[in-house]
Each structure stands twice: as C-alpha cells, then as structure tokens.
Design an enzyme around this catalytic site. Structure first.
Site: not given
Ligand code: KIV
Length: 269
Positions: A116, A185, A88, A45-46, A118
């Site tokens: 993934k 992280e 994510d 989600d970056s 968080e």
């Molecule tokens: O969203 C992302 O790219 C991430 C990485 C920073 C691990 O979660």
C-alpha cells in the site's frame, strides 16, 4: 479453504459482497483475525503509533515493516482461512522508482501479497513500475497520514468540489496504471460512493462511509485500546462481554452486513 487473493477480492466487488480488513502486526492477532473471517490483514505503518509510541508514522522503516510482515505471515499461515496480507511501504521508502521497487521487494519477500502506497497522482509511475514487476498495489488516497505535515494535521479530505473531482480522476488513473485496490481515508460519504462506483477495483474505506466495497480499522482502535482521542470513525467492538476473537467476528459481521459504519462513524460532507 483457498487463501484470499486479489482475484477473490475482485469477485467480491463484482458480486456486491463486502469484505473486512483489519490491521495486524504480530502472529497471534493475525491468526485470530484471519480465523474470525477478516479477508485482508493490513500490516500498517500505524505500527509507528500503536506499537512504537510515535506521534506519527514518519519514523517507521522498511525493516520495521518487513519484520512485522514476517510475524503476521507466520500467524496467518496457521489459520484455516488465510487472509491476503497487505503491507504499507513507509514514509519516503518509494520517493524514487528504485527505492520503491527495493522496498516492495523487502516486504513481499517477508510475506506480503500486496503493498500500500499513500499519495495522489504522484503514485502513477511507481504503481505502474510495481505492477509490471508482479507486485499488487493498493493506492491510499484522501487523508494520507504520511502527508500530515503537508496537511497541517489529520483532517477530512476532498470536501470541496475541485479536490473531490481530482480524487475521482486520480483513483481512475491509478486503477488504469495497475493499482489493484484503492483505500480511501476520511473522505465524505458521497465522494467515497462516487469513487467506488467509478473504478472496477475494490475500494476499502476508513472514515469513508458505507458505500465502499470494504472497511478497514486499526486493530487497537476497534478494541478500544487507543492512547488519546479516538477518531470519529472508530467503533469499539470489544464490548458486551466479548473476548478479542468475538470482537473480531462482530466486526466482520457488521462490515459484511453493512451495519458498520453507520452515519455516527462517517462524514456526510
Ligand atoms: O497504517 C494504517 O494502519 C493505515 C490504515 C489507517 C488504513 O494505513
């Protein structure tokens, strides 16, 4: 060559063989990265930051994640060495079990092999629910960018012994609940090492030192393309006259050999 699966990642951990993870958001870079030997493509989600230009990942939707997962899956399928695709689930898309299951359905049907999430021990119920439905889960602990407003900024986590002990316990409980991987992280190296040694599932690190089973970086960062300040843990691999494919290969080589991350790119405490 067989596509990478969670079983192959577990075998790598058991054999002490490190693997490389890199974010990807489109077909072209996905194919280049998997051709270079990246084993896990993270549709992070970056993308909210690096593609959409937001200040955080909070505005990203499930539809955004499903769209980019489908793009990555098409590129990855054309590689001789297809990677495992981890996507994510974005901010507030797994606040309830029902939402989490529906969000995971959307990205898995778009081509993800793993999701993934968080958080901390709040992830236990959704991890168990997804796992029981056949969805592999990576639990992202430590600096979790979806919690930036709670943290009051992006800072190293797990520095005091109470927080460190809680993270070790959470990682173990999440693996027990069905998580197939842990991502750490921005945590001190000794804590990452403790967690990596205490769980059977592969541990992926970013800003977590050398001891983890794998490393991940945001693709734009490791190509030196970030707008604004580069975090301490980022190394630019697009140097020495390399092209993008060669930069990806150099990253894979340095992760596998343990050369990256050196102390310069880690937090010793
Ligand atoms: O969203 C992302 O790219 C991430 C990485 C920073 C691990 O979660």
């Amino acid at each position: 060559m067989n596509p990478i699966s969670i079983r192959s990642l577990q075998t790598k951990k058991a054999n002490g063989e490190k693997f490389a993870t890199l974010t990807a958001y489109d077909a072209t870079f996905a194919k280049l990265a998997s051709d270079a030997g990246v084993e896990v493509l993270l549709v992070g989600d970056s993308l909210g930051n690096v593609l959409q230009g937001h200040d955080s990942t909070l505005p990203v939707s499930v539809a955004d994640m499903a769209y980019h997962t489908a793009c990555v899956a098409r590129g990855n399928r054309r590689s001789q060495t297809p990677a495992l695709i981890m996507t994510d689930l974005p901010f507030m898309s797994y606040a309830t079990l029902e939402q989490g299951l529906e969000s995971a359905r959307a990205v898995m049907q778009a081509g993800a092999h793993m999701v993934k999430l968080e958080g901390d021990d709040n992830l236990l119920p959704i991890t168990a629910a997804l796992s029981s439905q056949g969805v592999p889960v990576c639990a992202h602990l430590g600096l979790t960018p979806q919690f930036v407003n709670k943290f009051g900024g992006y800072r190293v986590q797990g520095r005091d012994s109470h927080a460190a002990d809680a993270m070790v316990a959470n990682a173990a409980a999440l693996a027990e609940a069905g998580a197939d991987s842990i991502l750490l992280e921005c945590v001190p190296n000794p804590l990452a090492e403790r967690i990596t040694q205490s769980v059977d599932v592969p541990v992926i690190g970013i800003g977590a030192g050398q001891a983890t089973d794998a490393q991940v970086l945001v693709m734009h960062d490791m190509l030196g393309l970030k707008i604004g300040r580069m975090p301490k843990f980022v190394k630019n691999f697009l140097t020495d006259g390399r092209n993008v494919q060669q930069a990806f290969s150099a990253y894979v080589d340095e992760v596998k050999s343990g050369q990256f991350p050196s102390d310069e790119y880690s937090f010793s405490e």
